[in-house]
Scaffold this motif. Structure first.
Motif, PDB file in Angstrom:
ATOM      1  N   LEU A 145       0.897  -1.233  -0.128  1.00  0.00           N
ATOM      2  CA  LEU A 145      -0.072   0.062  -0.001  1.00  0.00           C
ATOM      3  C   LEU A 145       0.962   1.365   0.023  1.00  0.00           C
ATOM      4  O   LEU A 145       0.583   2.171  -0.882  1.00  0.00           O
ATOM      5  N   GLN A 177       2.355   1.552  -3.601  1.00  0.00           N
ATOM      6  CA  GLN A 177       1.428   1.636  -4.735  1.00  0.00           C
ATOM      7  C   GLN A 177       0.440   2.764  -4.632  1.00  0.00           C
ATOM      8  O   GLN A 177      -0.170   3.216  -5.492  1.00  0.00           O
ATOM      9  N   LEU A 178      -0.219   2.814  -3.265  1.00  0.00           N
ATOM     10  CA  LEU A 178      -1.185   3.670  -3.076  1.00  0.00           C
ATOM     11  C   LEU A 178      -0.744   4.661  -1.681  1.00  0.00           C
ATOM     12  O   LEU A 178      -1.650   4.626  -0.770  1.00  0.00           O
ATOM     13  N   TRP A 218      -3.301   7.079   0.485  1.00  0.00           N
ATOM     14  CA  TRP A 218      -3.970   6.005   1.411  1.00  0.00           C
ATOM     15  C   TRP A 218      -3.467   6.181   2.863  1.00  0.00           C
ATOM     16  O   TRP A 218      -2.271   5.997   2.691  1.00  0.00           O
ATOM     17  N   VAL A 224      -3.275  -5.668  -4.122  1.00  0.00           N
ATOM     18  CA  VAL A 224      -3.022  -4.303  -3.873  1.00  0.00           C
ATOM     19  C   VAL A 224      -2.695  -3.729  -5.503  1.00  0.00           C
ATOM     20  O   VAL A 224      -3.155  -2.760  -5.948  1.00  0.00           O
ATOM     21  N   THR A 225      -1.844  -4.426  -6.325  1.00  0.00           N
ATOM     22  CA  THR A 225      -1.547  -4.269  -7.659  1.00  0.00           C
ATOM     23  C   THR A 225      -2.962  -4.016  -8.448  1.00  0.00           C
ATOM     24  O   THR A 225      -3.276  -2.876  -9.296  1.00  0.00           O
ATOM     25  N   ARG A 244      -4.736  -0.813  -7.317  1.00  0.00           N
ATOM     26  CA  ARG A 244      -4.178   0.345  -7.851  1.00  0.00           C
ATOM     27  C   ARG A 244      -5.009   0.418  -9.255  1.00  0.00           C
ATOM     28  O   ARG A 244      -5.215   1.622  -9.853  1.00  0.00           O
ATOM     29  N   ARG A 278      -8.249   1.997  -9.118  1.00  0.00           N
ATOM     30  CA  ARG A 278      -8.019   3.159  -8.675  1.00  0.00           C
ATOM     31  C   ARG A 278      -7.806   4.091 -10.059  1.00  0.00           C
ATOM     32  O   ARG A 278      -8.457   5.221 -10.345  1.00  0.00           O
ATOM     33  N   ASP A 279      -6.960   3.449 -10.648  1.00  0.00           N
ATOM     34  CA  ASP A 279      -6.280   4.445 -11.877  1.00  0.00           C
ATOM     35  C   ASP A 279      -7.043   4.393 -13.011  1.00  0.00           C
ATOM     36  O   ASP A 279      -7.134   5.277 -13.989  1.00  0.00           O
TER      37      ASP A 279
END
Length: 512
Positions: free
Chosen positions: A379, A382-383, A386, A487-488, A491, A494-495
């Motif tokens: 996290l 990559q994010l 957050w 998580v990948t 992302r 999200r993107d």
């Protein structure tokens, strides 16, 4: 059986000579036999050279098969001593159900349920041996088997809360325990105090009872004692449902001073306190000593519930209630309209697991630490926008999306998001791409994530309508490689927004 000969392995595996690659077929065959119990664990396997001679293949082929079994966790070797069959560590095995293509094919990040510990198999085998002794009766014991109630009571006593077996009611999971307590003690219109965020099924049960729900905000830092006590006093709460031990979903741990103050306030307001200790055994770091909330109780108003699901395995469906002996009997009578009794075999399995409590707790801590470390690192890499506080125990992160986004909703605020940012925003004229805009909230992110193969538990699941949209619960109860992949995908969701048609929520999906 202490060892297997090459001829015995060849006969059991029976690999098709035309299988390609042969070494993988051989490894898969051995793995399947171990999982089926046809080859026991801790049995010495034949030397690679001997097995190669019997199978009429090269030694390199057998060596490759053994290497693959070691990589998967089904074989342990020591130089000069040979190789033994084993079961894989749940935290590291690539053969896990979380990335399965069965069902809807989604990585199940909506559930904070860990896989079974390695001791489950032996506990089950011992329980099966115990079972015939119970076959002379009818199998119905609404209060629970004495063997299990004795162990649960002993555990409470060891933690500093003297308990007798007759104070324990065994239930079919912690959720069943919540339903029994609410069903007996909460009526329509009764005010019920809950944390916000909280365990969603507790809210469901309160609604089923037509109770008046009184939310009190909680954050990573924990409970604000004056607000909690004030809400209890002002609402005249009939019952307060609290999770003082690594609260789900925030991971907060209530200190002893707050526990004592809350129980004291409950005494003054005549409020029953239902304490959910499902995560109690799972401190992952050094934490201050805390006493069971019931140890501050002087007039029998604290009711505690526990569960085998997080320390051991949710598939066992065994929980329990600790209360007074008189109320335990009332609860046992009340449950007769629901399910009569919990399964005998599962109770025997949990009793055997209590005998391995320290062993299984150490394993669970080790695996959860590894998974927590992986999730936190992924996290942050990559994010990074957050934000979250790493809990010292439990199994979940309570993540605030987009960091300092001004329209994120604070826990328990009672606010409802309106206006811009309430959904997905299209970027670029004619681009055809949909991006989840900063501050857009957890619900549209969850819809987009499903298109990328991840099922999420958005913040609103854990509160009342219109709240907690700025938050997301992410469990670290799955193996590290699953979490890194998830998580990948998050992302990407999200993107880039959803891929294809969004998936509606499945009404059969349960959140734990």
């Amino acid at each position: 059986m202490r060892h297997l000969s090459a001829a015995q392995v060849a006969r059991l595996v029976n690999v098709d000579p035309g299988a390609r690659p042969y070494y993988r077929a051989l490894a898969d065959g051995v793995r399947n036999l171990i999982m089926d119990g046809q080859i026991p664990v801790r049995v010495r396997m034949p030397a690679e050279r001997h097995l190669a001679e019997i199978l009429k293949v090269s030694r390199t082929t057998v060596t490759s098969a053994y290497d693959l079994l070691r990589e998967r966790g089904y074989l342990e070797s020591r130089q000069g001593s040979g190789s033994w069959t084993a079961l894989p560590d749940p935290a590291t095995t690539p053969d896990n159900p979380w990335l399965s293509t069965d069902g809807d094919g989604l990585v199940q990040l909506h559930a904070a349920a860990p896989p079974a510990p390695s001791a489950l198999r032996s506990a089950m085998l011992e329980a099966v041996e115990d079972l015939p002794r119970y076959g002379m009766g009818n199998g119905y014991d609404p209060i629970g088997l004495p063997a299990l109630r004795e162990r649960i009571a002993a555990r409470y006593t060891a933690r500093g809360l003297a308990t007798r077996p007759e104070q324990i009611v065994v239930t079919t999971g912690a959720q069943h325990a919540i339903q029994l307590v609410f069903g007996l003690l909460v009526g329509p219109g009764d005010p019920v105090l809950v944390e916000s965020p909280t365990y969603p099924h507790a809210i469901d049960v309160a609604r089923q009872r037509s109770a008046r729900i009184v939310p009190v905000g909680i954050s990573h830092e924990g409970w604000q004692t004056d607000l909690l006590i004030g809400a209890m006093r002002q609402s005249g709460a009939r019952l307060a449902y609290l999770m003082p031990d690594f609260q789900n979903p925030t991971g907060a741990l209530m200190d002893d001073a707050t526990r004592a103050a809350v129980v004291g306030a409950a005494r003054r307001t005549d409020t029953l306190v239902l304490v959910d200790e499902t995560w109690m055994e799972l401190a992952l770091d050094e934490v201050p000593h805390t006493s069971p909330m019931g140890s501050f109780d002087t007039d029998s108003r604290v009711i505690s519930i526990g569960s085998a699901s997080k320390l051991w395995w949710g598939g066992l469906r065994i929980g329990w209630i600790r209360t007074t002996a008189a109320l335990a009997r009332r609860l046992a009578v009340h449950r007769s309209a629901v399910d009569i009794a919990s399964p005998v075999l599962e109770q025997l399995v949990v009793a055997r697991l209590f005998d391995r409590l320290e062993e299984t707790r150490a394993e669970r801590r080790r695996t959860l630490r590894a998974s927590r470390e992986t999730l936190v690192a992924a996290l942050r890499e990559q994010l990074p926008e957050w934000t979250f506080t790493v809990p010292r125990g439990g199994g979940t992160l309570w993540v605030r999306l987009n960091g300092d986004a001004p329209n994120a909703i604070a826990p328990g605020s009672g606010a409802t998001r309106i206006g811009p940012g309430s959904g997905a925003t299209r970027i670029g004229p004619g681009s055809g791409a949909t991006r989840i805009a900063p501050g857009s909230g957890a619900t549209p992110l969850a819809e987009a994530a499903a298109g990328h193969g991840v099922r999420l538990a958005p913040g609103p699941w854990f509160g009342l309508e219109g709240t907690l949209e700025g938050y997301l619960r992410l469990p670290y109860t799955q193996p590290p490689q699953v979490l890194a992949e998830a998580v990948t995908r998050l992302r990407a969701a999200r993107d880039h927004g959803p891929v294809g048609a969004s998936r509606p929520p499945d009404p059969l999906i349960m959140m734990v």
